[in-house]
Design an enzyme around this catalytic site. Structure first.
Site, PDB file in Angstrom:
ATOM      1  N   LYS A  92       0.813  -1.222   0.000  1.00  8.68           N
ATOM      2  CA  LYS A  92       0.000   0.000   0.000  1.00  8.68           C
ATOM      3  C   LYS A  92       0.849   1.276   0.000  1.00  8.68           C
ATOM      4  O   LYS A  92       0.312   2.372   0.108  1.00  8.68           O
ATOM      5  CB  LYS A  92      -0.944   0.022   1.210  1.00  8.68           C
ATOM      6  CG  LYS A  92      -1.925  -1.118   1.250  1.00  8.68           C
ATOM      7  CD  LYS A  92      -2.923  -1.037   0.128  1.00  8.68           C
ATOM      8  CE  LYS A  92      -3.945  -2.154   0.243  1.00  8.68           C
ATOM      9  NZ  LYS A  92      -4.732  -2.318  -0.942  1.00  8.68           N
ATOM     10  N   CYS A  93       2.145   1.137  -0.141  1.00  9.42           N
ATOM     11  CA  CYS A  93       3.049   2.286  -0.161  1.00  9.42           C
ATOM     12  C   CYS A  93       2.953   3.004  -1.508  1.00  9.42           C
ATOM     13  O   CYS A  93       2.728   2.370  -2.548  1.00  9.42           O
ATOM     14  CB  CYS A  93       4.486   1.816   0.072  1.00  9.42           C
ATOM     15  SG  CYS A  93       5.720   3.130   0.061  1.00  9.42           S
ATOM     16  N   GLY A  94       3.126   4.302  -1.493  1.00 10.76           N
ATOM     17  CA  GLY A  94       3.134   5.073  -2.736  1.00 10.76           C
ATOM     18  C   GLY A  94       4.246   4.659  -3.680  1.00 10.76           C
ATOM     19  O   GLY A  94       4.176   4.905  -4.883  1.00 10.76           O
ATOM     20  N   ALA A 136       5.039   1.498  -4.191  1.00  7.94           N
ATOM     21  CA  ALA A 136       4.783   0.116  -4.622  1.00  7.94           C
ATOM     22  C   ALA A 136       4.867  -0.035  -6.138  1.00  7.94           C
ATOM     23  O   ALA A 136       5.151  -1.121  -6.638  1.00  7.94           O
ATOM     24  CB  ALA A 136       3.431  -0.373  -4.110  1.00  7.94           C
TER      25      ALA A 136
END
Length: 158
Positions: free
Chosen positions: A34-36, A38
């Protein structure tokens, strides 16, 4: 202790060392679905595909220490990454990359490198390029696009 002797937790094999990767160039990355950042998983896979026959591995270590950006269970992550980003490089169980419960691998990696003002990892997608002999060659910030690593990677593979 050599980086190859450090114990890690594989999703499929359980506790193991990095001995199976000895003699190869490694890019160790702490990941989060869910990291920017990713979206970097796809170019990381492309690097892996391009250079795996020359002895290169991307090793992904999912982490949930930064704003709960890895909500999936360790066992769910490989299928999710494969389906969404085409990831086939090795993935490990969720790993602590900082703090008092830091994994031995990330403790060694951060002891050998420094980030901006501190050695501790500040965010997901911090990347470590490790030479065939186990030496940490470079540490890259989370914002470093995998394509920018390619020149250093080619040099390490020589």
């Amino acid at each position: 202790m050599s980086i190859f002797d450090v114990e890690v937790e594989s999703v499929k094999e359980g506790t193991q060392t990095l001995q199976p990767y000895k003699g190869n160039v490694l890019l160790v990355v702490n990941t989060a679905s869910k990291c920017g950042f990713a979206s970097q998983l796809k170019p990381l896979q492309e690097l892996y595909d391009r250079y795996k026959d020359e002895g290169f591995y991307v090793l992904g270590f999912p982490n949930d220490q930064f704003l709960n950006q890895e909500p999936l269970e360790s066992e769910e992550i490989p299928d999710h990454f494969k389906e969404k980003y085409g990831v086939t490089f090795p993935l490990f169980k969720k790993t602590m990359v900082r703090g008092e419960n830091i994994s031995p691998l990330f403790e060694q990696l951060t002891d050998e490198t420094k980030g901006m003002g501190s050695s501790k990892i500040k965010w997901n997608f911090t990347k470590f390029l490790i030479g065939r002999d186990g030496t940490v060659l470079y540490r890259y910030s989370p914002s470093t696009n995998p394509e920018k690593i390619e020149t250093d990677l080619k040099e390490a593979l020589k």
